[in-house]
Write an enzyme that holds these catalytic residues in place. Sequence first.
Site, PDB file in Angstrom:
ATOM      1  N   GLY A  11     -18.218   7.799 -11.643  1.00 45.52           N
ATOM      2  CA  GLY A  11     -18.473   7.110 -12.974  1.00 45.52           C
ATOM      3  C   GLY A  11     -17.897   5.110 -13.052  1.00 45.52           C
ATOM      4  CG  ASN A 106     -31.144   7.041  -9.078  1.00 41.07           C
ATOM      5  OD1 ASN A 106     -29.939   7.907  -8.802  1.00 41.07           O
ATOM      6  ND2 ASN A 106     -31.111   6.782  -7.626  1.00 41.07           N
ATOM      7  CG  HIS A 108     -30.633   3.855  -3.527  1.00 42.99           C
ATOM      8  ND1 HIS A 108     -30.712   4.988  -3.062  1.00 42.99           N
ATOM      9  CD2 HIS A 108     -31.210   3.024  -2.362  1.00 42.99           C
ATOM     10  CE1 HIS A 108     -30.687   4.939  -2.078  1.00 42.99           C
ATOM     11  NE2 HIS A 108     -31.423   4.050  -1.167  1.00 42.99           N
ATOM     12  CG  ASP A 149     -33.196   7.838  -3.442  1.00 45.03           C
ATOM     13  OD1 ASP A 149     -33.040   7.097  -4.206  1.00 45.03           O
ATOM     14  OD2 ASP A 149     -32.957   7.494  -2.067  1.00 45.03           O
TER      15      ASP A 149
HETATM   16  C1  GRF Z   1     -23.504   3.652  -6.756  1.00 44.92           C
HETATM   17  O1  GRF Z   1     -23.496   3.776  -5.900  1.00 44.92           O
HETATM   18  C2  GRF Z   1     -24.912   4.015  -6.899  1.00 44.92           C
HETATM   19  O2  GRF Z   1     -25.631   3.270  -7.120  1.00 44.92           O
HETATM   20  C3  GRF Z   1     -25.389   5.623  -6.337  1.00 44.92           C
HETATM   21  O3  GRF Z   1     -24.066   6.652  -6.638  1.00 44.92           O
HETATM   22  C4  GRF Z   1     -23.018   5.129  -6.670  1.00 44.92           C
HETATM   23  C5  GRF Z   1     -21.685   5.514  -8.320  1.00 44.92           C
HETATM   24  O4  GRF Z   1     -21.140   4.882  -7.893  1.00 44.92           O
HETATM   25  N1  GRF Z   1     -26.410   6.251  -6.983  1.00 44.92           N
HETATM   26  P1  GRF Z   1     -20.452   5.566  -9.148  1.00 44.92           P
HETATM   27  O5  GRF Z   1     -19.456   6.139  -8.637  1.00 44.92           O
HETATM   28  O6  GRF Z   1     -20.566   5.018 -10.702  1.00 44.92           O
HETATM   29  O7  GRF Z   1     -18.702   5.015  -8.808  1.00 44.92           O
END
Ligand code: GRF
Length: 197
Positions: A11, A106, A108, A149
């Site tokens: 998060g 989303n 990515h 994606d």
């Molecule tokens: C990030 O790298 C995002 O791009 C991917 O999941 C990860 C989330 O990281 N979809 P976090 O849980 O917010 O630290």
Amino acid sequence: MNIAVFASHGGSDLQAIIDGCKSNQIHATVVAVISNNADSMALQRANNENISAYHLSAKKFGSEEALAKEILDVLANHRVDMVFLAGYMRMLHITVLEKYHNRIFNIHPALLPKFGGKGMYGMNVHTAVIEAKETETGVTIHRVNAEYDSGEIVAQTTVSVLENDTPEILAARVLEREHTFLVEVIADMINGKIVLG
Ligand code: GRF
């Protein structure tokens, strides 16, 4: 503008959005956080910020349809305008995608359409980028549709891949950029610089 964030693990992207709202860089409020993982840091972060936090999973409700109904109820109850998937490891049900058509995004950790699709998450992405000897990777924010994606790309930024990078070092550099980029892009979405369609 009310935002719901879906997250499965750490998060830190969620935290960046919350902090961006608190500092007024993003003129919006995170009104709900949803996770499929009861133990996720994302739910803890929501609790710490007094944001409504929900552990919602198909296991808990018996079917994907029942889960979708719960999700739709939460989004309606909080009058959610925009949904952000920030490390959410599940596909959303078609009823949710249809109800919030064009309003689900989303993030990515690569330059889509490269290094995306099923299985391309977490360290797998950064390992693949290094194995492909890319000199540049980045961050993509895209609309969410029924395939992993592949929704329309809304914004991208690049991050350098350095010679001695390990997947872990690269992942950390990309994640750091995610945190600033999310705030810039959501702010632009809200002030109309990025047209939401
Ligand atoms: C990030 O790298 C995002 O791009 C991917 O999941 C990860 C989330 O990281 N979809 P976090 O849980 O917010 O630290």
